[in-house]
Design a protein around this motif. Structure first.
Motif, PDB file in Angstrom:
ATOM      1  N   THR A  33      97.665  32.168  28.282  1.00  0.00           N
ATOM      2  CA  THR A  33      98.346  33.343  28.830  1.00  0.00           C
ATOM      3  C   THR A  33      99.519  33.706  27.941  1.00  0.00           C
ATOM      4  O   THR A  33     100.399  32.880  27.688  1.00  0.00           O
ATOM      5  N   LEU A  34      99.533  34.947  27.462  1.00  0.00           N
ATOM      6  CA  LEU A  34     100.535  35.399  26.516  1.00  0.00           C
ATOM      7  C   LEU A  34     101.369  36.523  27.111  1.00  0.00           C
ATOM      8  O   LEU A  34     100.934  37.231  28.024  1.00  0.00           O
ATOM      9  N   THR A  35     102.554  36.701  26.556  1.00  0.00           N
ATOM     10  CA  THR A  35     103.340  37.896  26.833  1.00  0.00           C
ATOM     11  C   THR A  35     103.116  38.853  25.669  1.00  0.00           C
ATOM     12  O   THR A  35     103.442  38.532  24.521  1.00  0.00           O
ATOM     13  N   VAL A  36     102.506  39.983  25.975  1.00  0.00           N
ATOM     14  CA  VAL A  36     102.136  40.952  24.939  1.00  0.00           C
ATOM     15  C   VAL A  36     102.936  42.228  25.140  1.00  0.00           C
ATOM     16  O   VAL A  36     102.912  42.833  26.223  1.00  0.00           O
ATOM     17  N   SER A  37     103.640  42.627  24.112  1.00  0.00           N
ATOM     18  CA  SER A  37     104.351  43.901  24.119  1.00  0.00           C
ATOM     19  C   SER A  37     103.431  44.961  23.526  1.00  0.00           C
ATOM     20  O   SER A  37     102.983  44.829  22.385  1.00  0.00           O
ATOM     21  N   VAL A  38     103.129  45.994  24.291  1.00  0.00           N
ATOM     22  CA  VAL A  38     102.283  47.097  23.817  1.00  0.00           C
ATOM     23  C   VAL A  38     103.184  48.299  23.571  1.00  0.00           C
ATOM     24  O   VAL A  38     103.722  48.897  24.516  1.00  0.00           O
ATOM     25  N   LEU A  39     103.352  48.654  22.328  1.00  0.00           N
ATOM     26  CA  LEU A  39     104.169  49.800  21.943  1.00  0.00           C
ATOM     27  C   LEU A  39     103.233  50.954  21.608  1.00  0.00           C
ATOM     28  O   LEU A  39     102.519  50.922  20.607  1.00  0.00           O
ATOM     29  N   GLY A  40     103.219  51.956  22.471  1.00  0.00           N
ATOM     30  CA  GLY A  40     102.306  53.087  22.331  1.00  0.00           C
ATOM     31  C   GLY A  40     101.224  53.025  23.383  1.00  0.00           C
ATOM     32  O   GLY A  40     100.301  52.222  23.263  1.00  0.00           O
ATOM     33  N   THR A  41     101.344  53.852  24.420  1.00  0.00           N
ATOM     34  CA  THR A  41     100.392  53.794  25.527  1.00  0.00           C
ATOM     35  C   THR A  41      99.732  55.149  25.755  1.00  0.00           C
ATOM     36  O   THR A  41      99.719  55.683  26.858  1.00  0.00           O
ATOM     37  N   GLY A  42      99.205  55.709  24.665  1.00  0.00           N
ATOM     38  CA  GLY A  42      98.407  56.917  24.774  1.00  0.00           C
ATOM     39  C   GLY A  42      97.004  56.570  25.231  1.00  0.00           C
ATOM     40  O   GLY A  42      96.789  55.585  25.947  1.00  0.00           O
ATOM     41  N   ILE A  43      96.015  57.350  24.815  1.00  0.00           N
ATOM     42  CA  ILE A  43      94.631  57.140  25.235  1.00  0.00           C
ATOM     43  C   ILE A  43      94.193  55.710  24.968  1.00  0.00           C
ATOM     44  O   ILE A  43      93.648  55.030  25.850  1.00  0.00           O
ATOM     45  N   MET A  44      94.429  55.236  23.765  1.00  0.00           N
ATOM     46  CA  MET A  44      93.941  53.919  23.371  1.00  0.00           C
ATOM     47  C   MET A  44      94.871  52.809  23.855  1.00  0.00           C
ATOM     48  O   MET A  44      94.422  51.794  24.409  1.00  0.00           O
ATOM     49  N   GLY A  45      96.166  52.984  23.652  1.00  0.00           N
ATOM     50  CA  GLY A  45      97.111  51.931  23.994  1.00  0.00           C
ATOM     51  C   GLY A  45      97.126  51.599  25.477  1.00  0.00           C
ATOM     52  O   GLY A  45      97.207  50.424  25.855  1.00  0.00           O
ATOM     53  N   ALA A  46      97.038  52.628  26.330  1.00  0.00           N
ATOM     54  CA  ALA A  46      97.031  52.375  27.772  1.00  0.00           C
ATOM     55  C   ALA A  46      95.794  51.587  28.177  1.00  0.00           C
ATOM     56  O   ALA A  46      95.870  50.656  28.994  1.00  0.00           O
ATOM     57  N   ALA A  47      94.641  51.941  27.611  1.00  0.00           N
ATOM     58  CA  ALA A  47      93.411  51.214  27.927  1.00  0.00           C
ATOM     59  C   ALA A  47      93.502  49.768  27.453  1.00  0.00           C
ATOM     60  O   ALA A  47      93.082  48.837  28.159  1.00  0.00           O
ATOM     61  N   MET A  48      94.064  49.549  26.284  1.00  0.00           N
ATOM     62  CA  MET A  48      94.208  48.198  25.760  1.00  0.00           C
ATOM     63  C   MET A  48      95.157  47.383  26.631  1.00  0.00           C
ATOM     64  O   MET A  48      94.913  46.203  26.916  1.00  0.00           O
ATOM     65  N   ALA A  49      96.249  48.019  27.083  1.00  0.00           N
ATOM     66  CA  ALA A  49      97.194  47.322  27.951  1.00  0.00           C
ATOM     67  C   ALA A  49      96.520  46.890  29.250  1.00  0.00           C
ATOM     68  O   ALA A  49      96.737  45.760  29.734  1.00  0.00           O
ATOM     69  N   ARG A  50      95.702  47.756  29.829  1.00  0.00           N
ATOM     70  CA  ARG A  50      95.023  47.413  31.084  1.00  0.00           C
ATOM     71  C   ARG A  50      94.056  46.247  30.883  1.00  0.00           C
ATOM     72  O   ARG A  50      93.931  45.367  31.746  1.00  0.00           O
ATOM     73  N   ASN A  51      93.372  46.224  29.762  1.00  0.00           N
ATOM     74  CA  ASN A  51      92.447  45.112  29.513  1.00  0.00           C
ATOM     75  C   ASN A  51      93.196  43.809  29.265  1.00  0.00           C
ATOM     76  O   ASN A  51      92.710  42.731  29.639  1.00  0.00           O
ATOM     77  N   LEU A  52      94.367  43.885  28.677  1.00  0.00           N
ATOM     78  CA  LEU A  52      95.194  42.687  28.520  1.00  0.00           C
ATOM     79  C   LEU A  52      95.641  42.165  29.882  1.00  0.00           C
ATOM     80  O   LEU A  52      95.642  40.954  30.128  1.00  0.00           O
ATOM     81  N   LEU A  53      96.004  43.075  30.769  1.00  0.00           N
ATOM     82  CA  LEU A  53      96.387  42.674  32.127  1.00  0.00           C
ATOM     83  C   LEU A  53      95.203  42.041  32.857  1.00  0.00           C
ATOM     84  O   LEU A  53      95.347  41.016  33.529  1.00  0.00           O
ATOM     85  N   ARG A  54      94.027  42.629  32.722  1.00  0.00           N
ATOM     86  CA  ARG A  54      92.837  42.081  33.383  1.00  0.00           C
ATOM     87  C   ARG A  54      92.519  40.684  32.870  1.00  0.00           C
ATOM     88  O   ARG A  54      91.962  39.857  33.600  1.00  0.00           O
ATOM     89  N   ALA A  55      92.857  40.432  31.608  1.00  0.00           N
ATOM     90  CA  ALA A  55      92.599  39.113  31.020  1.00  0.00           C
ATOM     91  C   ALA A  55      93.658  38.088  31.437  1.00  0.00           C
ATOM     92  O   ALA A  55      93.571  36.919  31.048  1.00  0.00           O
ATOM     93  N   GLY A  56      94.654  38.515  32.215  1.00  0.00           N
ATOM     94  CA  GLY A  56      95.652  37.591  32.736  1.00  0.00           C
ATOM     95  C   GLY A  56      96.928  37.500  31.936  1.00  0.00           C
ATOM     96  O   GLY A  56      97.796  36.666  32.239  1.00  0.00           O
ATOM     97  N   HIS A  57      97.067  38.332  30.904  1.00  0.00           N
ATOM     98  CA  HIS A  57      98.275  38.288  30.088  1.00  0.00           C
ATOM     99  C   HIS A  57      99.400  39.094  30.740  1.00  0.00           C
ATOM    100  O   HIS A  57      99.159  40.028  31.511  1.00  0.00           O
TER     101      HIS A  57
END
Length: 298
Positions: free
Chosen positions: A4-28
Motif C-alpha cells: 500500500t503506497l501513498t501516491v500523489s497524482v498531479l493532474g486530474t483531467g480525463i486520464m489523471g482522474a481515471a488513474m487516481a480512481r484505479n489507484l484508490l480501487r487498488a487500495g493505495h
C-alpha cells in the motif's frame, strides 16, 4: 516497500482522474491536485485527499505521478511542489512530453533526490477508466518495487524500454506510437469527408474493405464516433492531440526526419480546434475538411 503506497497524482483531467480512481480501487492512498480544482474535487467521494497546492499533494508521498498537459507545465508544477517533495520518493512522469523536456525533468529529479521514471501511457479515456492502459516505462531497477504497483493499478501491461529515464526511451516510443494513432485518425476522417462530398455511402466503403488487409478495428471505432455524432465526451481531445502532433513534428525535425503527414495532421487538428471542436474527440478533426462549420458525415 509495502504493497500500500501513498501516491500523489498531479493532474486530474480525463486520464489523471481515471488513474487516481484505479489507484484508490487498488487500495493505495491518493493525494490529488489539479490546477482547476473543480476537476479534482469529485475524487474526494472516492476517498482521495484533494490538495489545494502541489506541495500539499506531495506531502509524505511514496510515488508522485504526473499527468499534466505537457513537459513545461509538468516541470512548473514539480517546482511548485519542491518544498515538500520527500527525498527518495519515486516520480512516475506519465505526461506525453517532448523528448527535450525529459532531460530537464530528470535533472530536476536528481537535484531533489527523486527516482525518475519516464513513463508515458498509451490509451484513451475508456482504457484509463478500466485500468487497461499500456505503460511505457524507463527507469532504474532499484525503485521498481515502488512504482510497479502503481503501473499495475493503472495499466494492463508495462513495457520497459530502459533503465535511465533521462534517455527518454519511453517517450520516444510513445511519440512513434502516437504518430500512427494520429495518422490513422486523420485518414479515417478524411475518408468519410471524401465519401460525403462524392455521395458515397460509408457502409459501401466498409463493405469493400471488410476482412481484407485494409480493414482495421480502429477505423471503425473512430468512424462510428463521427457517423453517430458521439464526439463528446472525448476519448482523446482534439486540443491534446494537436499538442502531441506538434511534439511529433518537432521530434522528427530535430532528429533529421521530415514528417509531412504529421505536420499536415497537426494543422488539421488546430483548424478543428479553431472551429470550436477542441474539447471533442480527436475524430472531430473530420470537420476540418469543411469550411462551413459542423457537417454530417451521413
Amino acid at each position: 516497500m509495502t504493497d500500500t503506497l501513498t501516491v500523489s497524482v498531479l493532474g486530474t483531467g480525463i486520464m489523471g482522474a481515471a488513474m487516481a480512481r484505479n489507484l484508490l480501487r487498488a487500495g493505495h492512498t491518493v493525494r490529488a491536485w489539479n490546477r482547476t480544482r473543480a476537476k479534482a474535487d469529485p475524487l474526494a467521494a472516492d476517498g482521495a485527499h484533494v490538495a489545494g497546492t502541489p506541495a500539499d499533494a506531495v506531502e509524505s508521498a511514496d510515488v508522485v505521478l504526473t499527468m499534466l498537459y505537457d513537459g513545461p507545465v509538468t516541470l512548473e508544477t514539480m517546482r511548485a511542489a519542491a518544498p515538500a517533495l520527500p527525498r527518495g520518493a519515486v516520480w512516475a512522469q506519465c505526461t506525453t512530453s517532448g523528448i527535450e523536456d525529459v532531460a530537464g525533468m530528470a535533472a530536476f529529479a536528481r537535484e531533489h533526490g527523486l527516482r525518475f521514471y519516464d513513463s508515458p501511457v498509451l490509451g484513451t479515456r475508456k482504457p484509463a477508466e478500466d485500468g487497461q492502459l499500456t505503460v511505457l516505462a524507463a527507469g532504474p531497477a532499484e525503485g521498481r518495487d515502488a512504482v510497479t504497483p502503481v503501473f499495475d493499478a493503472v495499466g494492463a501491461r508495462t513495457v520497459w524500454t530502459g533503465e535511465d529515464g533521462a534517455e527518454a526511451s519511453a517517450t520516444r516510443l510513445k511519440l512513434v506510437a502516437n504518430s500512427w494513432v494520429l495518422a490513422a485518425t486523420a485518414a479515417a476522417g478524411e475518408t468519410l469527408a471524401l465519401a460525403r462530398v462524392l455521395d458515397v455511402r460509408p457502409d459501401d466503403f466498409f463493405a469493400l474493405i471488410a476482412g481484407g488487409p485494409l480493414d482495421m478495428g480502429y477505423l471503425h471505432a473512430k468512424a462510428r464516433l463521427i457517423l453517430d455524432g458521439r464526439l463528446s465526451p472525448a476519448q482523446f481531445a482534439v486540443r491534446t492531440a494537436a499538442k502531441d502532433a506538434g511534439l511529433i513534428v518537432r521530434a522528427g525535425e530535430r532528429h533529421g526526419a521530415r514528417l509531412d503527414v504529421a505536420a499536415a495532421g497537426a494543422r488539421r487538428l488546430e483548424r478543428a480546434a479553431a472551429q470550436g471542436h477542441g474539447d471533442e474527440d480527436m475524430a472531430a478533426a473530420y470537420h476540418a475538411s469543411f469550411d462551413d462549420g459542423p457537417a454530417s458525415a451521413t
